[in-house]
Motif scaffolding. Structure first.
Motif, short mmCIF file in Angstrom:
data_model
loop_
_atom_site.label_atom_id
_atom_site.label_comp_id
_atom_site.label_asym_id
_atom_site.label_seq_id
_atom_site.Cartn_x
_atom_site.Cartn_y
_atom_site.Cartn_z
N LEU A 124 0.85 4.16 -2.83
CA LEU A 124 0.63 5.57 -2.47
C LEU A 124 1.79 6.44 -2.94
O LEU A 124 1.60 7.56 -3.43
CB LEU A 124 0.45 5.69 -0.96
CG LEU A 124 -0.83 5.10 -0.38
CD1 LEU A 124 -0.80 5.15 1.15
CD2 LEU A 124 -2.06 5.81 -0.91
N ASN A 169 -7.42 1.41 0.53
CA ASN A 169 -8.72 1.95 0.94
C ASN A 169 -8.68 3.42 1.27
O ASN A 169 -9.64 4.16 1.01
CB ASN A 169 -9.24 1.16 2.14
CG ASN A 169 -9.63 -0.26 1.79
OD1 ASN A 169 -9.91 -0.56 0.64
ND2 ASN A 169 -9.62 -1.14 2.78
N CYS A 170 -7.56 3.88 1.83
CA CYS A 170 -7.48 5.28 2.25
C CYS A 170 -7.59 6.23 1.06
O CYS A 170 -8.01 7.38 1.22
CB CYS A 170 -6.18 5.53 3.02
SG CYS A 170 -4.68 5.19 2.07
N VAL A 171 -7.22 5.77 -0.14
CA VAL A 171 -7.32 6.61 -1.33
C VAL A 171 -8.79 6.88 -1.65
O VAL A 171 -9.17 7.99 -2.04
CB VAL A 171 -6.62 5.95 -2.53
CG1 VAL A 171 -6.84 6.76 -3.80
CG2 VAL A 171 -5.13 5.81 -2.26
N ASP A 186 0.83 -1.21 0.00
CA ASP A 186 0.00 0.00 0.00
C ASP A 186 0.86 1.25 0.00
O ASP A 186 0.56 2.23 -0.72
CB ASP A 186 -0.93 0.00 1.21
CG ASP A 186 -2.11 -0.95 1.06
OD1 ASP A 186 -2.25 -1.53 -0.03
OD2 ASP A 186 -2.86 -1.12 2.04
N ILE A 220 -19.44 8.58 -1.19
CA ILE A 220 -18.12 8.67 -1.81
C ILE A 220 -18.11 7.79 -3.06
O ILE A 220 -18.58 6.65 -3.02
CB ILE A 220 -17.02 8.21 -0.83
CG1 ILE A 220 -17.08 9.06 0.44
CG2 ILE A 220 -15.65 8.28 -1.47
CD1 ILE A 220 -16.11 8.60 1.50
N VAL A 271 -11.65 6.27 0.52
CA VAL A 271 -12.46 6.83 1.61
C VAL A 271 -11.96 8.20 2.04
O VAL A 271 -12.66 8.93 2.75
CB VAL A 271 -12.48 5.87 2.82
CG1 VAL A 271 -13.07 4.54 2.43
CG2 VAL A 271 -11.09 5.69 3.41
N GLY A 272 -10.76 8.58 1.64
CA GLY A 272 -10.19 9.86 2.06
C GLY A 272 -10.33 10.95 1.03
O GLY A 272 -9.58 11.93 1.06
N GLN A 273 -11.28 10.80 0.09
CA GLN A 273 -11.47 11.83 -0.93
C GLN A 273 -12.25 13.02 -0.34
O GLN A 273 -13.46 12.95 -0.15
CB GLN A 273 -12.22 11.26 -2.14
CG GLN A 273 -11.48 10.13 -2.83
CD GLN A 273 -12.23 9.61 -4.05
OE1 GLN A 273 -12.34 10.31 -5.05
NE2 GLN A 273 -12.74 8.40 -3.96
N GLN A 274 -11.52 14.08 -0.09
CA GLN A 274 -12.14 15.26 0.52
C GLN A 274 -12.92 16.06 -0.53
O GLN A 274 -12.66 15.97 -1.72
CB GLN A 274 -11.07 16.13 1.16
CG GLN A 274 -10.29 15.43 2.27
CD GLN A 274 -9.21 16.32 2.85
OE1 GLN A 274 -9.02 17.44 2.40
NE2 GLN A 274 -8.51 15.81 3.85
N PRO A 289 -7.51 15.15 -4.27
CA PRO A 289 -8.16 13.84 -4.39
C PRO A 289 -8.19 13.40 -5.84
O PRO A 289 -7.98 14.19 -6.76
CB PRO A 289 -9.57 14.10 -3.84
CG PRO A 289 -9.80 15.56 -4.06
CD PRO A 289 -8.45 16.23 -3.92
#
Length: 322
Positions: free
Chosen positions: A152, A274-276, A148, A287, A278-281, A168
């Motif tokens: 990233l 997953n953080c990519v 991961d 989402i 769920v972390g879309q601001q 994002p």
């Protein structure tokens, strides 16, 4: 570089060996070559390792002992010479002829025994002293975290060099690629042609180059019926699929001059961290590509079944999916 598309080669060991042969064929022997083998050394994994040793003919092998486990024999030249691999045969110990009597000294090796010599390499056997070296299960967890982090870091090349907020994925401008300009293949499982676009959407793909020219008389998509062993020029994310205009939207840091050679997308079981997703601001409401309301009784939502592929046909093209 070849994109294998899976974290383990257990599902298709034959293609794994084909990949090793393909990569090794470009080695010019002008500089030393270091091969970092897998940690799968039990059962078929050990047999596959023997195949790889025979294929690469190394000058040295460094074998590390593992924590509290003595079942693996030292990979001496004689052991590799006699032991059958997963796809290669070991040299059978010479047949013996009884010269008379019943004593051990009366059994003599036949002349066939010396027909083939054992491989010549130096075995360096190392016993690591650091705590919990080789403990089963821990390496798999650590490799997932490192994988991961590597993805990233690769996606970080899409960001601006200016220090500031991280953009994002939905704020980045993708490339537009026509369906009929590029071939598509899902590596790790069988997907119905009617569902292929659902599978590739938001997927991590290898940007590859196959030697065949893409020829499709329609708007596509162009589907490969077999997984090719070919050059991989980099990676990308299928940001979206535009069915009306027959376009893939792809995010990738691969420079445009290299992208001109790409004519194949390979989708494997490697997932975007997953953080990519769920972390879309800056997204209001649900989402994109993420849902918390999912029914696992849907056909195809279970775990993938392990499949063995012992014989593979040449891949071919298939246009459309109707």
């Amino acid at each position: 570089m070849v994109y294998y598309g899976q974290t383990s080669c257990e599902q298709d060991t034959e293609r794994y060996l084909d990949v090793v042969k393909y990569v090794f064929s470009s080695y010019k022997k002008e500089v030393p070559l270091v091969v970092n083998t897998m940690g799968w050394v039990k059962g078929e994994g050990l047999l596959l390792l023997i195949d790889i040793i025979r294929l690469l003919s190394p000058s040295h092998i460094v074998q590390m002992d593992v924590y509290d486990w003595k079942a693996m024999a030292p990979l001496t030249p004689q052991y590799v010479h006699l032991t059958p691999g997963l796809y290669t045969k070991g040299k059978q110990q010479g047949k013996c002829k009884q010269m008379g009597g019943s004593g051990v000294d009366d059994w003599k090796p036949s002349e066939e025994e010396g027909d083939a010599s054992a491989p010549e390499y130096k075995l360096l056997y190392v016993h690591p002293e650091f705590p919990r070296a080789g403990v089963a299960g821990e390496a798999r967890v650590h490799s997932g975290i490192l994988r991961d982090m590597s993805i990233l870091g690769y996606l970080g090349q899409l960001q601006s060099s200016d220090l500031g907020a991280v953009l994002p994925l939905h704020s980045l401008v993708p490339y537009q690629v026509p369906f009929n300009a590029i071939a598509l293949r899902v590596i790790h499982t069988d997907v119905a042609p009617t569902n292929i676009m659902y599978a590739v959407n938001a997927g991590w793909v290898g940007l590859c180059r196959i030697p065949d020219e893409i020829r499709c008389q329609t708007d596509g998509p162009v589907l490969l019926t077999q997984t090719p062993v070919c050059d991989c020029l980099g990676f990308g994310i299928v940001r979206g699929v535009e069915m009306e205009k027959k376009l893939y939207h792809i995010l990738t840091p691969v420079p445009p001059e290299n992208l001109r050679a790409v004519n194949c997308l390979l989708l494997g079981s490697i997932a975007i961290p997953n953080c990519v997703l769920v972390g879309q601001q800056g997204v209001e409401g649900e989402i994109p590509y993420v849902t918390s309301d999912y029914n696992y009784s849907i056909l195809g939502s279970g775990k993938l079944k392990k499949k063995k592929h012992f014989k593979r046909r040449e891949y071919a093209f298939e246009c459309d999916y109707t």
